[in-house]
Motif scaffolding. Sequence first.
Motif, PDB file in Angstrom:
ATOM      1  N   ASN A  16       0.823  -1.206   0.000  1.00  0.00           N
ATOM      2  CA  ASN A  16       0.000   0.000   0.000  1.00  0.00           C
ATOM      3  C   ASN A  16       0.861   1.262   0.000  1.00  0.00           C
ATOM      4  O   ASN A  16       2.037   1.231   0.372  1.00  0.00           O
ATOM      5  CB  ASN A  16      -1.006  -0.036   1.154  1.00  0.00           C
ATOM      6  CG  ASN A  16      -0.359   0.159   2.495  1.00  0.00           C
ATOM      7  OD1 ASN A  16       0.322   1.149   2.720  1.00  0.00           O
ATOM      8  ND2 ASN A  16      -0.563  -0.773   3.408  1.00  0.00           N
ATOM      9  N   PRO A  17       0.291   2.389  -0.411  1.00  0.00           N
ATOM     10  CA  PRO A  17       1.060   3.636  -0.543  1.00  0.00           C
ATOM     11  C   PRO A  17       1.662   4.134   0.774  1.00  0.00           C
ATOM     12  O   PRO A  17       2.730   4.738   0.764  1.00  0.00           O
ATOM     13  CB  PRO A  17       0.046   4.641  -1.079  1.00  0.00           C
ATOM     14  CG  PRO A  17      -1.111   3.851  -1.561  1.00  0.00           C
ATOM     15  CD  PRO A  17      -1.070   2.525  -0.874  1.00  0.00           C
ATOM     16  N   ILE A  18       1.001   3.871   1.882  1.00  0.00           N
ATOM     17  CA  ILE A  18       1.549   4.321   3.167  1.00  0.00           C
ATOM     18  C   ILE A  18       2.823   3.549   3.485  1.00  0.00           C
ATOM     19  O   ILE A  18       3.831   4.131   3.885  1.00  0.00           O
ATOM     20  CB  ILE A  18       0.498   4.183   4.291  1.00  0.00           C
ATOM     21  CG1 ILE A  18      -0.680   5.126   4.010  1.00  0.00           C
ATOM     22  CG2 ILE A  18       1.112   4.495   5.644  1.00  0.00           C
ATOM     23  CD1 ILE A  18      -1.856   4.933   4.934  1.00  0.00           C
ATOM     24  N   LYS A  19       2.793   2.236   3.286  1.00  0.00           N
ATOM     25  CA  LYS A  19       3.996   1.430   3.503  1.00  0.00           C
ATOM     26  C   LYS A  19       5.116   1.884   2.574  1.00  0.00           C
ATOM     27  O   LYS A  19       6.269   1.956   2.974  1.00  0.00           O
ATOM     28  CB  LYS A  19       3.709  -0.059   3.243  1.00  0.00           C
ATOM     29  CG  LYS A  19       3.016  -0.776   4.359  1.00  0.00           C
ATOM     30  CD  LYS A  19       2.889  -2.249   4.022  1.00  0.00           C
ATOM     31  CE  LYS A  19       2.151  -3.011   5.086  1.00  0.00           C
ATOM     32  NZ  LYS A  19       1.994  -4.428   4.715  1.00  0.00           N
ATOM     33  N   ASN A  20       4.773   2.174   1.330  1.00  0.00           N
ATOM     34  CA  ASN A  20       5.775   2.638   0.374  1.00  0.00           C
ATOM     35  C   ASN A  20       6.417   3.938   0.836  1.00  0.00           C
ATOM     36  O   ASN A  20       7.632   4.105   0.752  1.00  0.00           O
ATOM     37  CB  ASN A  20       5.158   2.826  -1.013  1.00  0.00           C
ATOM     38  CG  ASN A  20       4.758   1.522  -1.651  1.00  0.00           C
ATOM     39  OD1 ASN A  20       5.163   0.453  -1.232  1.00  0.00           O
ATOM     40  ND2 ASN A  20       3.952   1.620  -2.690  1.00  0.00           N
ATOM     41  N   THR A  21       5.598   4.862   1.327  1.00  0.00           N
ATOM     42  CA  THR A  21       6.128   6.152   1.781  1.00  0.00           C
ATOM     43  C   THR A  21       7.039   5.959   2.985  1.00  0.00           C
ATOM     44  O   THR A  21       8.106   6.574   3.069  1.00  0.00           O
ATOM     45  CB  THR A  21       4.979   7.118   2.099  1.00  0.00           C
ATOM     46  OG1 THR A  21       4.157   7.261   0.926  1.00  0.00           O
ATOM     47  CG2 THR A  21       5.502   8.490   2.498  1.00  0.00           C
ATOM     48  N   ILE A  22       6.647   5.098   3.902  1.00  0.00           N
ATOM     49  CA  ILE A  22       7.499   4.799   5.066  1.00  0.00           C
ATOM     50  C   ILE A  22       8.837   4.238   4.599  1.00  0.00           C
ATOM     51  O   ILE A  22       9.895   4.651   5.074  1.00  0.00           O
ATOM     52  CB  ILE A  22       6.785   3.832   6.035  1.00  0.00           C
ATOM     53  CG1 ILE A  22       5.597   4.532   6.699  1.00  0.00           C
ATOM     54  CG2 ILE A  22       7.755   3.291   7.088  1.00  0.00           C
ATOM     55  CD1 ILE A  22       4.651   3.604   7.432  1.00  0.00           C
ATOM     56  N   TYR A  23       8.788   3.313   3.651  1.00  0.00           N
ATOM     57  CA  TYR A  23      10.014   2.733   3.106  1.00  0.00           C
ATOM     58  C   TYR A  23      10.875   3.819   2.461  1.00  0.00           C
ATOM     59  O   TYR A  23      12.104   3.858   2.675  1.00  0.00           O
ATOM     60  CB  TYR A  23       9.669   1.641   2.085  1.00  0.00           C
ATOM     61  CG  TYR A  23      10.884   1.087   1.395  1.00  0.00           C
ATOM     62  CD1 TYR A  23      11.735   0.190   2.047  1.00  0.00           C
ATOM     63  CD2 TYR A  23      11.212   1.466   0.098  1.00  0.00           C
ATOM     64  CE1 TYR A  23      12.861  -0.319   1.416  1.00  0.00           C
ATOM     65  CE2 TYR A  23      12.340   0.967  -0.537  1.00  0.00           C
ATOM     66  CZ  TYR A  23      13.160   0.077   0.127  1.00  0.00           C
ATOM     67  OH  TYR A  23      14.278  -0.408  -0.495  1.00  0.00           O
ATOM     68  N   ILE A  24      10.275   4.704   1.706  1.00  0.00           N
ATOM     69  CA  ILE A  24      11.027   5.793   1.066  1.00  0.00           C
ATOM     70  C   ILE A  24      11.683   6.666   2.127  1.00  0.00           C
ATOM     71  O   ILE A  24      12.857   7.030   2.005  1.00  0.00           O
ATOM     72  CB  ILE A  24      10.117   6.621   0.136  1.00  0.00           C
ATOM     73  CG1 ILE A  24       9.735   5.785  -1.085  1.00  0.00           C
ATOM     74  CG2 ILE A  24      10.799   7.926  -0.285  1.00  0.00           C
ATOM     75  CD1 ILE A  24       8.613   6.378  -1.915  1.00  0.00           C
ATOM     76  N   TYR A  25      10.957   7.012   3.172  1.00  0.00           N
ATOM     77  CA  TYR A  25      11.534   7.817   4.249  1.00  0.00           C
ATOM     78  C   TYR A  25      12.722   7.102   4.890  1.00  0.00           C
ATOM     79  O   TYR A  25      13.748   7.720   5.170  1.00  0.00           O
ATOM     80  CB  TYR A  25      10.487   8.126   5.317  1.00  0.00           C
ATOM     81  CG  TYR A  25       9.415   9.117   4.911  1.00  0.00           C
ATOM     82  CD1 TYR A  25       9.629  10.080   3.930  1.00  0.00           C
ATOM     83  CD2 TYR A  25       8.178   9.097   5.525  1.00  0.00           C
ATOM     84  CE1 TYR A  25       8.645  10.985   3.580  1.00  0.00           C
ATOM     85  CE2 TYR A  25       7.187   9.995   5.190  1.00  0.00           C
ATOM     86  CZ  TYR A  25       7.426  10.936   4.220  1.00  0.00           C
ATOM     87  OH  TYR A  25       6.445  11.837   3.884  1.00  0.00           O
ATOM     88  N   GLU A  26      12.564   5.807   5.150  1.00  0.00           N
ATOM     89  CA  GLU A  26      13.670   5.048   5.751  1.00  0.00           C
ATOM     90  C   GLU A  26      14.904   5.085   4.863  1.00  0.00           C
ATOM     91  O   GLU A  26      16.024   5.283   5.347  1.00  0.00           O
ATOM     92  CB  GLU A  26      13.240   3.594   6.008  1.00  0.00           C
ATOM     93  CG  GLU A  26      12.240   3.463   7.130  1.00  0.00           C
ATOM     94  CD  GLU A  26      11.610   2.088   7.250  1.00  0.00           C
ATOM     95  OE1 GLU A  26      11.744   1.269   6.305  1.00  0.00           O
ATOM     96  OE2 GLU A  26      10.968   1.828   8.284  1.00  0.00           O
ATOM     97  N   ARG A  27      14.712   4.898   3.575  1.00  0.00           N
ATOM     98  CA  ARG A  27      15.832   4.944   2.627  1.00  0.00           C
ATOM     99  C   ARG A  27      16.440   6.356   2.577  1.00  0.00           C
ATOM    100  O   ARG A  27      17.659   6.504   2.475  1.00  0.00           O
ATOM    101  CB  ARG A  27      15.393   4.513   1.230  1.00  0.00           C
ATOM    102  CG  ARG A  27      15.016   3.054   1.101  1.00  0.00           C
ATOM    103  CD  ARG A  27      16.107   2.088   1.489  1.00  0.00           C
ATOM    104  NE  ARG A  27      17.368   2.404   0.844  1.00  0.00           N
ATOM    105  CZ  ARG A  27      18.536   1.922   1.218  1.00  0.00           C
ATOM    106  NH1 ARG A  27      18.617   1.086   2.206  1.00  0.00           N
ATOM    107  NH2 ARG A  27      19.644   2.268   0.588  1.00  0.00           N
ATOM    108  N   CYS A  28      15.602   7.371   2.624  1.00  0.00           N
ATOM    109  CA  CYS A  28      16.115   8.750   2.583  1.00  0.00           C
ATOM    110  C   CYS A  28      16.983   9.054   3.794  1.00  0.00           C
ATOM    111  O   CYS A  28      18.018   9.714   3.666  1.00  0.00           O
ATOM    112  CB  CYS A  28      14.962   9.748   2.499  1.00  0.00           C
ATOM    113  SG  CYS A  28      14.164   9.802   0.876  1.00  0.00           S
ATOM    114  N   ILE A  29      16.589   8.576   4.952  1.00  0.00           N
ATOM    115  CA  ILE A  29      17.399   8.782   6.158  1.00  0.00           C
ATOM    116  C   ILE A  29      18.778   8.162   5.961  1.00  0.00           C
ATOM    117  O   ILE A  29      19.813   8.790   6.241  1.00  0.00           O
ATOM    118  CB  ILE A  29      16.680   8.201   7.401  1.00  0.00           C
ATOM    119  CG1 ILE A  29      15.452   9.058   7.732  1.00  0.00           C
ATOM    120  CG2 ILE A  29      17.634   8.113   8.591  1.00  0.00           C
ATOM    121  CD1 ILE A  29      14.500   8.422   8.730  1.00  0.00           C
TER     122      ILE A  29
END
Length: 128
Positions: A16-29
């Motif tokens: 789902n898009p929320i999980k994807n956004t969380i994953y993107i944030y984790e990668r950005c950190i």
Amino acid sequence: MQAWKRYTQNEFETSNPIKNTIYIYERCIIEFKKIDQAFAGLHFSTADLLLDKMEKIFEELKLQLNPEVDAELYENIYRLYTWISEQIREMQVLRQAVNIDPIIHVITQLKEGYEGVMQYAKNDHYLG
């Protein structure tokens, strides 16, 4: 490693898009920490590549926001993404790490907010 990349790509595309956004944030950190290390080690070409990547990611994140869901939330997150993009451009110009800790803090806060939404939705059986 190819199998892992395919698996990760499939997971990303089907979640789902929320999980994807969380994953993107984790990668950005992780990537911003790498940028800080690259500048500290005077690895400017590595820093440049990472900054270009981050710039594209935050421009894409801006495009994914939906003002129709909640105009105030949209505006607040859009401003945060814009601020991060400005910091990225400043790092590109100055060729040094700028505000890495505040950037990571903002992304962490966004990630935690999305995790809260996920938990709320799970508790109310909105998401799988």
